[in-house]
Design an enzyme around this catalytic site. Sequence first.
Site, PDB file in Angstrom:
ATOM      1  N   GLU A   1      86.579  -1.741  26.217  1.00 46.18           N
ATOM      2  CA  GLU A   1      85.237  -2.217  26.566  1.00 46.18           C
ATOM      3  C   GLU A   1      84.305  -1.017  26.655  1.00 46.18           C
ATOM      4  O   GLU A   1      83.093  -1.162  26.687  1.00 46.18           O
ATOM      5  CB  GLU A   1      85.266  -2.983  27.891  1.00 46.18           C
ATOM      6  CG  GLU A   1      85.829  -4.385  27.707  1.00 46.18           C
ATOM      7  CD  GLU A   1      86.352  -5.015  28.978  1.00 46.18           C
ATOM      8  OE1 GLU A   1      86.680  -4.275  29.928  1.00 46.18           O
ATOM      9  OE2 GLU A   1      86.445  -6.247  29.011  1.00 46.18           O
TER      10      GLU A   1
ATOM     11  N   LYS B   1     102.782  -5.738  26.352  1.00 49.56           N
ATOM     12  CA  LYS B   1     102.789  -6.752  27.407  1.00 49.56           C
ATOM     13  C   LYS B   1     103.064  -8.105  26.778  1.00 49.56           C
ATOM     14  O   LYS B   1     102.414  -8.480  25.809  1.00 49.56           O
ATOM     15  CB  LYS B   1     101.425  -6.742  28.126  1.00 49.56           C
ATOM     16  CG  LYS B   1     101.250  -5.518  29.014  1.00 49.56           C
ATOM     17  CD  LYS B   1      99.810  -5.239  29.318  1.00 49.56           C
ATOM     18  CE  LYS B   1      99.130  -4.638  28.128  1.00 49.56           C
ATOM     19  NZ  LYS B   1      97.826  -3.995  28.451  1.00 49.56           N
TER      20      LYS B   1
ATOM     21  N   GLY C   1     107.573 -10.801  30.012  1.00 50.47           N
ATOM     22  CA  GLY C   1     107.725  -9.449  30.556  1.00 50.47           C
ATOM     23  C   GLY C   1     107.022  -8.397  29.726  1.00 50.47           C
ATOM     24  O   GLY C   1     105.888  -8.603  29.276  1.00 50.47           O
TER      25      GLY C   1
ATOM     26  N   ASP D   1      95.678  -5.862  32.906  1.00 48.61           N
ATOM     27  CA  ASP D   1      95.017  -4.654  33.421  1.00 48.61           C
ATOM     28  C   ASP D   1      95.756  -4.110  34.637  1.00 48.61           C
ATOM     29  O   ASP D   1      95.919  -2.894  34.806  1.00 48.61           O
ATOM     30  CB  ASP D   1      93.561  -4.959  33.794  1.00 48.61           C
ATOM     31  CG  ASP D   1      92.704  -5.205  32.550  1.00 48.61           C
ATOM     32  OD1 ASP D   1      93.077  -4.714  31.473  1.00 48.61           O
ATOM     33  OD2 ASP D   1      91.677  -5.883  32.667  1.00 48.61           O
TER      34      ASP D   1
HETATM   35  N1  ATP Z   1     103.903 -15.938  35.004  1.00 44.75           N
HETATM   36  C1  ATP Z   1     104.095 -14.667  35.331  1.00 44.75           C
HETATM   37  N2  ATP Z   1     104.856 -14.341  36.392  1.00 44.75           N
HETATM   38  C2  ATP Z   1     105.054 -13.058  36.756  1.00 44.75           C
HETATM   39  N3  ATP Z   1     104.515 -12.008  36.084  1.00 44.75           N
HETATM   40  C3  ATP Z   1     103.752 -12.270  35.009  1.00 44.75           C
HETATM   41  C4  ATP Z   1     103.485 -13.602  34.575  1.00 44.75           C
HETATM   42  N4  ATP Z   1     102.668 -13.539  33.487  1.00 44.75           N
HETATM   43  C5  ATP Z   1     102.444 -12.233  33.246  1.00 44.75           C
HETATM   44  N5  ATP Z   1     103.096 -11.470  34.155  1.00 44.75           N
HETATM   45  C6  ATP Z   1     103.132 -10.005  34.210  1.00 44.75           C
HETATM   46  O1  ATP Z   1     101.899  -9.483  33.765  1.00 44.75           O
HETATM   47  C7  ATP Z   1     102.113  -8.557  32.691  1.00 44.75           C
HETATM   48  C8  ATP Z   1     100.936  -8.526  31.779  1.00 44.75           C
HETATM   49  O2  ATP Z   1     100.610  -9.842  31.386  1.00 44.75           O
HETATM   50  P1  ATP Z   1     100.041 -10.251  29.960  1.00 44.75           P
HETATM   51  O3  ATP Z   1     101.051 -10.012  28.926  1.00 44.75           O
HETATM   52  O4  ATP Z   1      99.514 -11.623  30.127  1.00 44.75           O
HETATM   53  O5  ATP Z   1      98.848  -9.198  29.758  1.00 44.75           O
HETATM   54  P2  ATP Z   1      97.456  -9.357  29.012  1.00 44.75           P
HETATM   55  O6  ATP Z   1      97.552 -10.403  27.962  1.00 44.75           O
HETATM   56  O7  ATP Z   1      97.018  -8.004  28.592  1.00 44.75           O
HETATM   57  O8  ATP Z   1      96.544  -9.873  30.195  1.00 44.75           O
HETATM   58  P3  ATP Z   1      94.969  -9.696  30.480  1.00 44.75           P
HETATM   59  O9  ATP Z   1      94.410 -11.069  30.282  1.00 44.75           O
HETATM   60  O10 ATP Z   1      94.878  -9.238  31.882  1.00 44.75           O
HETATM   61  O11 ATP Z   1      94.443  -8.684  29.494  1.00 44.75           O
HETATM   62  C9  ATP Z   1     103.407  -9.018  32.044  1.00 44.75           C
HETATM   63  O12 ATP Z   1     104.040  -7.978  31.319  1.00 44.75           O
HETATM   64  C10 ATP Z   1     104.219  -9.467  33.272  1.00 44.75           C
HETATM   65  O13 ATP Z   1     104.847  -8.358  33.896  1.00 44.75           O
HETATM   66 MG    MG Z   2      95.118  -7.090  28.360  1.00 44.91          MG
END
Ligand code: ATP
Ligand code: MG
Length: 195
Positions: free
Chosen positions: A27, A108, A113, A142
Amino acid sequence: MSCWPNILSDKSLEVVKNAGILLLQREIPDSVNIQVAKAAQSAGVSVILDAGGVESPIPPELVAVVDILSPNETELARLTNMPTEDFEQIKQAVGKCHNVGVKQVLVKLGAKGSALFTEGEEPIRQPIISAPKVIDTTGAGDTFTAAFAVALAEGKSQKECLKFAAAAASLCVQVKGAIPSMPERKSVLQLLHSN
Ligand SMILES: Nc1ncnc2c1ncn2[C@@H]1O[C@H](COP(=O)(O)OP(=O)(O)OP(=O)(O)O)[C@@H](O)[C@H]1O
Ligand SMILES: [Mg+2]
């Protein structure tokens, strides 16, 4: 010669050079990211780039100074123009990042996980730390990347960094909102002790 303008003063860049680690996201304008990342690199400060933010390709000049790139599955697919539907496909896409010079990729994977890929090594996978109730996942990514950066700056092992980040993100999904849901260290440590 760089085609990107220098925007920040030497005084501002001193802050970066004295940091434990530098965490960037998209951003912020690329020109600013490039300037601070170069300053960090010159001072031996590691640079992490969360791929979240604008969806344009990452300029090669920024890629060149990133130590760890951290996309989610969607961002990894977009950046590499490859599918990321299963772990094998993710591995292939990460390989493309290695080929352009990014040694480490922290992917991520939402409820599946996360995984840390280091070029030439076996990936380290970290499952989620399950949350009793998932209220809102906004900001989980984040929170995850930020907690990973904190743990790395403190000298924790890669496995410990992944677990610390998973614990922080697990607490994040249990609270509504993006900023208020970022947990304090005390709560993260409590969760880690009980797991
Ligand atoms: N349902 C869940 N329960 C527990 N931990 C979770 C869950 N969903 C996501 N996480 C944790 O959050 C981390 C990051 O989530 P995600 O992969 O959704 O990131 P992102 O898509 O970059 O999210 P953002 O929208 O914040 O940018 C995952 O690697 C996991 O450790
Ligand atoms: Mg993200």
